[in-house]
Write an enzyme that holds these catalytic residues in place. Structure first.
Site, mmCIF file in Angstrom:
data_model
loop_
_atom_site.group_PDB
_atom_site.id
_atom_site.type_symbol
_atom_site.label_atom_id
_atom_site.label_comp_id
_atom_site.label_asym_id
_atom_site.label_seq_id
_atom_site.Cartn_x
_atom_site.Cartn_y
_atom_site.Cartn_z
ATOM 1 N NE ARG A 1 -16.788 5.493 1.856
ATOM 2 C CZ ARG A 1 -16.587 4.953 0.648
ATOM 3 N NH1 ARG A 1 -15.421 4.466 0.330
ATOM 4 N NH2 ARG A 1 -17.534 4.940 -0.251
ATOM 5 C CD GLU B 1 -2.514 1.854 0.620
ATOM 6 O OE1 GLU B 1 -3.298 1.104 0.017
ATOM 7 O OE2 GLU B 1 -2.440 3.082 0.408
ATOM 8 C CD GLN B 2 -0.965 5.594 -3.274
ATOM 9 O OE1 GLN B 2 -0.231 5.685 -4.244
ATOM 10 N NE2 GLN B 2 -2.151 6.147 -3.237
ATOM 11 C CG ASP C 1 -13.506 1.741 -7.323
ATOM 12 O OD1 ASP C 1 -14.495 0.991 -7.404
ATOM 13 O OD2 ASP C 1 -13.529 2.835 -6.720
ATOM 14 C CE1 TYR D 1 -24.350 5.131 5.246
ATOM 15 C CE2 TYR D 1 -25.619 5.825 3.336
ATOM 16 C CZ TYR D 1 -24.426 5.416 3.895
ATOM 17 O OH TYR D 1 -23.295 5.309 3.109
HETATM 18 C C1 LIG Z 1 -20.120 9.062 -3.379
HETATM 19 C C2 LIG Z 1 -19.740 7.615 -3.331
HETATM 20 C C3 LIG Z 1 -20.482 6.747 -2.527
HETATM 21 C C4 LIG Z 1 -20.199 5.382 -2.517
HETATM 22 N N1 LIG Z 1 -20.958 4.545 -1.729
HETATM 23 C C5 LIG Z 1 -20.734 3.209 -1.777
HETATM 24 C C6 LIG Z 1 -21.536 2.301 -0.991
HETATM 25 O O1 LIG Z 1 -22.426 2.727 -0.247
HETATM 26 N N2 LIG Z 1 -21.288 0.958 -1.097
HETATM 27 C C7 LIG Z 1 -20.296 0.465 -1.919
HETATM 28 O O2 LIG Z 1 -20.124 -0.764 -1.975
HETATM 29 N N3 LIG Z 1 -19.490 1.301 -2.630
HETATM 30 C C8 LIG Z 1 -19.685 2.647 -2.586
HETATM 31 N N4 LIG Z 1 -18.878 3.493 -3.294
HETATM 32 C C9 LIG Z 1 -17.765 2.919 -4.089
HETATM 33 C C10 LIG Z 1 -16.597 2.526 -3.201
HETATM 34 O O3 LIG Z 1 -16.180 3.622 -2.431
HETATM 35 C C11 LIG Z 1 -15.428 2.032 -4.056
HETATM 36 O O4 LIG Z 1 -15.913 1.213 -5.092
HETATM 37 C C12 LIG Z 1 -14.461 1.205 -3.214
HETATM 38 O O5 LIG Z 1 -13.946 1.965 -2.158
HETATM 39 C C13 LIG Z 1 -13.327 0.690 -4.099
HETATM 40 O O6 LIG Z 1 -12.448 -0.076 -3.311
HETATM 41 P P1 LIG Z 1 -11.038 -0.505 -3.890
HETATM 42 O O7 LIG Z 1 -10.411 -1.315 -2.796
HETATM 43 O O8 LIG Z 1 -11.192 -1.104 -5.234
HETATM 44 O O9 LIG Z 1 -10.264 0.867 -4.112
HETATM 45 P P2 LIG Z 1 -9.818 1.985 -3.083
HETATM 46 O O10 LIG Z 1 -10.719 2.035 -1.919
HETATM 47 O O11 LIG Z 1 -9.654 3.234 -3.878
HETATM 48 O O12 LIG Z 1 -8.402 1.504 -2.563
HETATM 49 C C14 LIG Z 1 -7.258 1.544 -3.374
HETATM 50 C C15 LIG Z 1 -6.023 1.516 -2.474
HETATM 51 O O13 LIG Z 1 -4.879 1.399 -3.299
HETATM 52 C C16 LIG Z 1 -3.896 2.317 -2.860
HETATM 53 N N5 LIG Z 1 -3.053 2.635 -4.020
HETATM 54 C C17 LIG Z 1 -3.378 3.395 -5.093
HETATM 55 N N6 LIG Z 1 -2.357 3.428 -5.981
HETATM 56 C C18 LIG Z 1 -1.360 2.658 -5.435
HETATM 57 C C19 LIG Z 1 -0.057 2.301 -5.893
HETATM 58 N N7 LIG Z 1 0.429 2.732 -7.069
HETATM 59 N N8 LIG Z 1 0.704 1.494 -5.090
HETATM 60 C C20 LIG Z 1 0.223 1.043 -3.906
HETATM 61 N N9 LIG Z 1 -1.017 1.372 -3.423
HETATM 62 C C21 LIG Z 1 -1.791 2.147 -4.193
HETATM 63 C C22 LIG Z 1 -4.689 3.498 -2.336
HETATM 64 O O14 LIG Z 1 -3.915 4.292 -1.460
HETATM 65 C C23 LIG Z 1 -5.850 2.792 -1.664
HETATM 66 O O15 LIG Z 1 -5.563 2.454 -0.335
HETATM 67 C C24 LIG Z 1 -19.130 4.873 -3.301
HETATM 68 C C25 LIG Z 1 -18.355 5.744 -4.073
HETATM 69 C C26 LIG Z 1 -18.654 7.099 -4.099
HETATM 70 C C27 LIG Z 1 -17.825 8.004 -4.961
#
Ligand SMILES: Cc1cc2nc3c(=O)[nH]c(=O)nc-3n(C[C@H](O)[C@H](O)[C@H](O)COP(=O)(O)OP(=O)(O)OC[C@H]3O[C@@H](n4cnc5c(N)ncnc54)[C@H](O)[C@@H]3O)c2cc1C
Length: 393
Positions: free
Chosen positions: A104, A30-31, A288, A210
């Site tokens: 979160r 993790e960065q 994502d 909520y």
């Molecule tokens: C307004 C809004 C409301 C939302 N509500 C919901 C909800 O109610 N329920 C739901 O399921 N989803 C919801 N989402 C979507 C959800 O927030 C994301 O889909 C989810 O957090 C994605 O998780 P992830 O682990 O894929 O990515 P992230 O949470 O973005 O984690 C990525 C991680 O990778 C790290 N990283 C990035 N680049 C590097 C690199 N080069 N090297 C090492 N580490 C790196 C980052 O620091 C981070 O810790 C919402 C989104 C928005 C915008």
């Protein structure tokens, strides 16, 4: 089988847990210098809570999560209830697992607490990858390198891993901006807000709120408005006055909730097409990084938890010398479902924001007629058990 996961968000941490449970050797890089989430809420539907339960997280989830007793849809101006669908016990009965609202940071903490020391490596930003026939080498900003049989990009919406294996992307600005606010629940006590997922729909805008935190300690809201703000990051501050101005003429309850905060963050909402594929060689994507979606089904993090579950099932008995079949199966199992969520989220963005008129009336009456079951429109999503399905296939 040695696996490296890049990124310790909800998806990356869930993957660390599912892969370890499958007996695989996992490291997460993790960065960030510490694991931190934005001060905001997140909804976790039963299709993910059942996976987290099986990972042994039932106790912290029920301690830290809030179980809404219903989802309530209301009209923007007069506050009229358009529909009320039961959650809580009805959700468990119908889908076999609970619907939760989390802070979160609590969700991230409970995932991290389940991961043994030595698995998570902070302050390692992935800057490059080199694929070899028998392994992948990952390069980090601090000069360190690491090798694995499989690398999983769980590095979020601006994924470096995706850029390295797929090239640059071209996201489209949706024309919408999300404002968020979080306050101690006491601040909105006088408004008598029930413990439910509350959704208000109006022309061009919608508003969701909520409770989160153990004992419903905080009240959280998200307001989606038209806007020209183009920065896709939660660290961007917004003005409460701008959010309020967007909700001019809305029901006083909505305006009072927005006005209860001193600060707000805003996030520009971009849309992206589904990727043609997620895997190149020994490198694949999840969360994502693989399938960013507009937040109108609350499924982004939920789908990343489903990814984690399926990825582990696919890799559990895979041959480290030839990982291609396992990664192909992962991608083929997951893509149709995440694409459906991407598409459904896009459609909801139109449906929530209909101007008053014939289409809005049709929408409201069809919603009212489906009010007795927990979110029946999402039964295909919440009722689906990705792990059981995999075992049967
Ligand atoms: C307004 C809004 C409301 C939302 N509500 C919901 C909800 O109610 N329920 C739901 O399921 N989803 C919801 N989402 C979507 C959800 O927030 C994301 O889909 C989810 O957090 C994605 O998780 P992830 O682990 O894929 O990515 P992230 O949470 O973005 O984690 C990525 C991680 O990778 C790290 N990283 C990035 N680049 C590097 C690199 N080069 N090297 C090492 N580490 C790196 C980052 O620091 C981070 O810790 C919402 C989104 C928005 C915008």
């Amino acid at each position: 089988m040695r696996i490296i996961v890049i990124g310790a968000g909800i998806g990356g941490l869930a993957a660390a847990l599912t892969l370890r449970r499958a007996g695989l050797d996992v490291d997460v890089f993790e960065q960030a210098t510490e694991l931190r989430e934005v001060g905001a809420g997140i909804q976790i539907s039963p299709n993910a809570s059942r996976i987290l339960r099986r990972l042994g997280l039932e106790e912290p989830m029920s301690r830290l999560g809030v179980r809404p007793h219903a989802v309530v849809f209301r009209r923007w101006d007069d506050g009229r209830e358009l529909a009320r669908q039961p959650l809580a016990d009805a959700c468990e009965r119908n889908f076999g697992a609970p619907y939760y609202h989390f802070h979160r940071a609590d969700l991230l903490d409970l995932l991290r607490a389940a991961i043994p020391a030595g698995v998570l490596h902070l302050e390692h930003r992935c800057v490059g990858l080199t694929q070899h026939n028998d392994r992948v080498e990952v390069q980090f900003h601090n000069g360190a390198t690491a090798d694995a049989d499989v690398v999983v990009g769980a590095d979020g919406i601006h994924s470096t891993v995706r850029k390295v294996i797929m090239g640059p992307e071209s996201p489209r600005f949706s024309g919408h901006v999300a404002y968020r606010g979080l306050v101690p629940a006491d601040r909105v006590k006088h408004l008598g807000i029930e413990i439910a997922a509350m959704a208000w729909w109006g022309p061009g805008h919608h508003f969701v709120h909520y409770y989160v935190g153990a004992g419903a300690r905080y009240h959280n809201w998200v307001a989606v408005t038209p806007g020209e703000w183009r920065v896709e990051s939660w660290t961007a501050k917004g003005e409460v006055a701008d959010a309020l101005a967007e909700f001019e003429g809305w029901h006083p309850q909505v305006r009072a909730i927005i006005g209860s905060v001193e600060t707000t963050n805003r996030w520009a909402l971009y849309d992206r097409d589904e990727l043609a594929r997620w895997t190149v060689g020994r490198v694949t994507l999840m969360g994502d990084a693989a399938h960013p979606m507009l937040p109108y089904m609350a499924q982004g993090a939920v789908q990343s938890i489903e990814d984690a579950a399926v990825l582990a099932k696919c890799l559990e008995h895979a041959d480290a010398r030839d990982v291609a079949p396992a990664l192909l199966r992962y991608e083929q199992t997951r893509k149709p479902r995440t694409s459906r969520c991407q598409e459904g989220s896009r459609r909801n963005g139109v449906m929530y924001h209909l101007p008053d008129g014939a289409d809005q009336k049709k929408r409201d009456s069809s919603l009212a007629s489906s009010a007795t079951a927990p979110l029946p429109q999402n039964a295909w999503l919440y009722g689906h058990d990705v792990e059981a399905e995999f075992e049967q296939s």
